[in-house]
Every structure is written in structure tokens, then in C-alpha cells.
Design an enzyme around this catalytic site. Structure first.
Site, PDB file in Angstrom:
ATOM      1  CG  MET A 152      41.783  68.534  -4.951  1.00  0.00           C
ATOM      2  SD  MET A 152      40.302  67.502  -5.131  1.00  0.00           S
ATOM      3  CE  MET A 152      40.966  65.886  -4.676  1.00  0.00           C
ATOM      4  CD  GLN A 163      50.436  71.209  -6.160  1.00  0.00           C
ATOM      5  OE1 GLN A 163      49.638  71.721  -5.395  1.00  0.00           O
ATOM      6  NE2 GLN A 163      50.150  70.944  -7.435  1.00  0.00           N
ATOM      7  CB  CYS A 199      46.910  77.225  -6.924  1.00  0.00           C
ATOM      8  SG  CYS A 199      45.756  77.766  -5.643  1.00  0.00           S
ATOM      9  CG  HIS A 252      43.016  72.577 -14.510  1.00  0.00           C
ATOM     10  ND1 HIS A 252      42.635  72.842 -13.216  1.00  0.00           N
ATOM     11  CD2 HIS A 252      41.866  72.574 -15.228  1.00  0.00           C
ATOM     12  CE1 HIS A 252      41.323  72.987 -13.151  1.00  0.00           C
ATOM     13  NE2 HIS A 252      40.836  72.840 -14.377  1.00  0.00           N
ATOM     14  N   GLY A 302      41.004  68.196 -15.141  1.00  0.00           N
ATOM     15  CA  GLY A 302      39.925  69.155 -15.327  1.00  0.00           C
ATOM     16  C   GLY A 302      38.659  68.527 -15.874  1.00  0.00           C
ATOM     17  N   GLY A 303      37.624  68.454 -15.049  1.00  0.00           N
ATOM     18  CA  GLY A 303      36.315  68.011 -15.515  1.00  0.00           C
ATOM     19  C   GLY A 303      36.156  66.523 -15.750  1.00  0.00           C
ATOM     20  N   GLY A 325      40.206  65.121  -9.761  1.00  0.00           N
ATOM     21  CA  GLY A 325      40.133  65.869  -8.525  1.00  0.00           C
ATOM     22  C   GLY A 325      38.853  65.646  -7.761  1.00  0.00           C
ATOM     23  NE  ARG A 326      35.861  70.345  -9.028  1.00  0.00           N
ATOM     24  CZ  ARG A 326      35.204  71.146  -9.868  1.00  0.00           C
ATOM     25  NH1 ARG A 326      34.155  71.817  -9.446  1.00  0.00           N
ATOM     26  NH2 ARG A 326      35.600  71.263 -11.127  1.00  0.00           N
TER      27      ARG A 326
END
Length: 339
Positions: free
Chosen positions: A20, A72, A102, A173, A214-215, A236-237
Site C-alpha cells: 500500500m 513489489q 495500481c 484483486h 479486495g474487501g 489491505g486496509r
């Protein structure tokens, strides 16, 4: 040696923390490693031109405690990516990952990131060149497609070409990227998730290690994905904003080994790391900005965040400020136990 590295990284990639931008720097990764000894960690994206043409080798700096850790890379020139991959392997990274997901304007202008979903043959050339250059695994992170592409058609073709080039592991993703009309932030939320498509890819490519991204916001959800037949889950987040919720139980629940860690123990282990960083000329907020979510959802979390947010940018801020912030957690929990 190469087989041993691939085997170890393959196991670690059952759960990984996503690369990220502006978030997963070396300080963030050091913290995350204190919370989980087994999850695979990724750097922020580093562009191949920055390493090869710009000589920005400081971007490869990392602590040995971070392993297993993957670099990455962003780029689209096979020769340049091969050189950058070699620099990364020489610096000690356990894996080299190519960014094909990205959607930012800056990435598009450099002809890499999600725009490469339109050029699977070029991606295959890049993967082959990187594989020839290093002994560590070379992997790809991609989207299910971009813009008007039909993911049912383009994703299998994309995967077939990178597999033929020697890619043995991919992270997908499960959203399209819209290169025009959506910001990078909107691209993380607005395009609908298609987990079923990623599941079908595992059926089409049974020998390809497929991780989903993702999610995904909990270890329970991650385990459900693994139980459904996927090889790995990338978070991720949620792993950044609630790192303890995702990582403290990961070694036991996802990897079936080790014991749970605690946010409190991680804070105490960060103190000597912080002291060394300050002695080297660094600033406290460069580290503590990644620690704000450590106690998310717990009593005292607001006080913890407030003390660090308000005080960590001061020139004299140091470990004492972190201990002061911790007092908001311990005081409230001591009071709760007394009641």
C-alpha cells in the site's frame, strides 16, 4: 535453495498484507512482524526506473526482522525490471512481485500498474526476464480487468500467458480498475467485487497458487476463502487500520502454529526500535503514524490516537510519549477490571 525459498514463501502467502503506497513502509512492516511471525509482508511499490536509472537503492532498505518480505516493483520494460529484480534479490528480499493492479494516473503515465492488464504478452515478457534474473520467486498482483474489458475473457488469457512465462503465484484483486473516471481511492470501493470469478480461476489453473485480495476485513472471512479452495488471502486496509484484529491471531488461526500476540507487547517491543530510529536522525511520527490503529475498538483507543497524533511531530517527541499514550489503554482497562 530456490525450492526451499519457494516453499517457505508459499506457506507464508496463505495470509499476506497488501502493498500500500505511503503505508507499508519499513516501519509499518516492522510493527506488523511483531504482531505476526508468519504472514507475508510487502513493500510499497518501488518503480524499476527509480532503482535502475535513479540509483535510489535506499528504497530497498529494510530490517532483517521483516522476513518473510516481498518487494513489489512497478515497470513495463523487461530488461529494466530484470535489473531491478536482481537489485531486490541482492538486497535480501524473499520474493519479487510485479504490480499489474495500481490504477493511479502517475502509474498509468509510466505504462505500468493496472494498464498492463491490456498487455498480457508484455507482462509475460517481464515475468520471464525477471525469472531469468533471480532465484527467488517472481509473482504478479493484478486486477480482474480494466475499463470495458470482459473479465471472463481477459483474466484467463492474462493468467495463461504469465503462467507460461514461469509465474507460479498470483494475487488477484477481485475488482476491475477503471482507468478513466475513478480515482485510486474510488477504484478500491466502487467497482463491484467478483469473488466467484477468482474462485473459477483456481479451477482453470489448479497448479497456480492464487491469492485473493479486495474487501476482506477479518480473519474469519480470510479462512472462508481458504476453505473454499484458494491458496492465499491478501488483506489491505483492514490490516493497516486494525492491525491487531487481523494479525495477532493469524499465526494460530491461519497457519496453525504459534500463539497469539498482543498489541501491548508490540508497543513495548517498538520502544527500542523507536529509540534507534531517533538516534539515527529520524522522527517519532514516521513510526507512530502506523501505530494509531493498534487498539482500534478498545477502551482508551481514542486517547491513544490523540496523544500520538498531537505529540509525535514535536522535535523532542520520543518513547516517553508512546508510554504516555499507552497509559490511556492501561488506565481504562485497570478501571474496568476493578469494577
Amino acid at each position: 535453495m530456490e525450492k526451499a525459498v519457494k516453499s517457505q514463501i508459499g506457506v507464508s502467502s496463505r495470509l499476506s498484507v497488501a502493498p500500500m503506497m505511503d503505508w507499508t513502509d519499513r516501519h509499518c512492516r516492522y510493527l506488523h512482524r511483531l504482531l505476526s511471525g508468519r504472514a507475508l509482508l510487502y513493500t510499497e511499490m518501488v518503480t524499476a526506473p527509480a532503482l535502475v536509472r535513479g540509483g535510489a537503492l535506499h528504497l530497498l532498505d529494510h530490517d532483517t526482522a521483516e522476513h518473510p518480505v516481498a518487494l513489489q516493483l512497478g515497470g513495463s520494460n523487461p530488461k529494466e525490471l530484470a535489473q531491478a529484480a536482481r537489485l531486490g534479490a541482492d538486497a535480501g528480499y524473499d520474493e519479487i512481485n510485479l504490480n499489474c493492479g495500481c490504477p493511479s494516473d502517475r502509474v498509468q503515465s509510466g505504462t505500468f500498474g493496472a494498464v498492463l492488464m491490456r498487455e498480457p504478452a508484455r507482462v509475460a515478457q517481464c515475468v520471464r526476464a525477471m525469472r531469468d534474473a533471480v532465484d527467488v520467486p517472481v509473482t504478479v498482483k493484478c486486477r480482474i480487468g480494466v475499463d470495458e474489458q470482459d473479465p471472463e475473457t481477459v483474466l484467463p488469457e492474462f493468467l495463461a500467458q504469465i503462467v507460461a512465462a514461469g509465474c507460479e503465484r498470483v494475487t488477484i484483486h477481485a475488482r476491475k480498475a477503471w482507468l478513466k473516471g475513478l480515482s485510486p481511492k474510488e477504484n478500491r470501493d466502487i467497482p463491484p467485487l467478483d469473488y466467484d470469478l477468482v474462485m473459477r480461476m483456481k479451477g482453470l489453473f489448479p497448479n497456480l497458487h492464487i491469492s485473493i485480495n479486495g474487501g476482506i476485513a477479518s480473519l474469519t472471512q480470510a479462512q472462508e476463502m481458504l476453505d473454499a479452495g484458494l491458496d492465499g488471502v491478501m488483506i489491505g486496509r483492514a490490516a493497516y487500520h486494525q492491525p491487531a484484529d487481523i494479525l495477532c491471531s493469524a499465526d494460530r488461526l491461519i497457519f496453525g502454529a504459534g500463539t497469539d500476540t498482543t498489541a501491548e507487547a508490540a508497543v513495548m517491543s517498538m520502544l527500542p526500535y523507536i529509540e534507534a530510529h531517533l538516534q539515527g536522525g529520524g522522527r517519532l511520527h514516521q513510526i507512530t503514524r502506523h501505530m494509531l490503529g493498534l487498539f482500534a475498538g478498545r477502551p482508551g483507543a481514542r486517547g491513544w490516537r490523540r496523544v500520538l497524533s498531537e505529540g509525535a511531530t514535536r522535535p523532542d517527541a520520543g518513547p516517553v510519549l508512546v508510554e504516555t499514550a499507552m497509559s490511556h489503554i492501561t488506565a481504562l482497562e485497570d478501571r474496568a477490571q476493578a469494577v
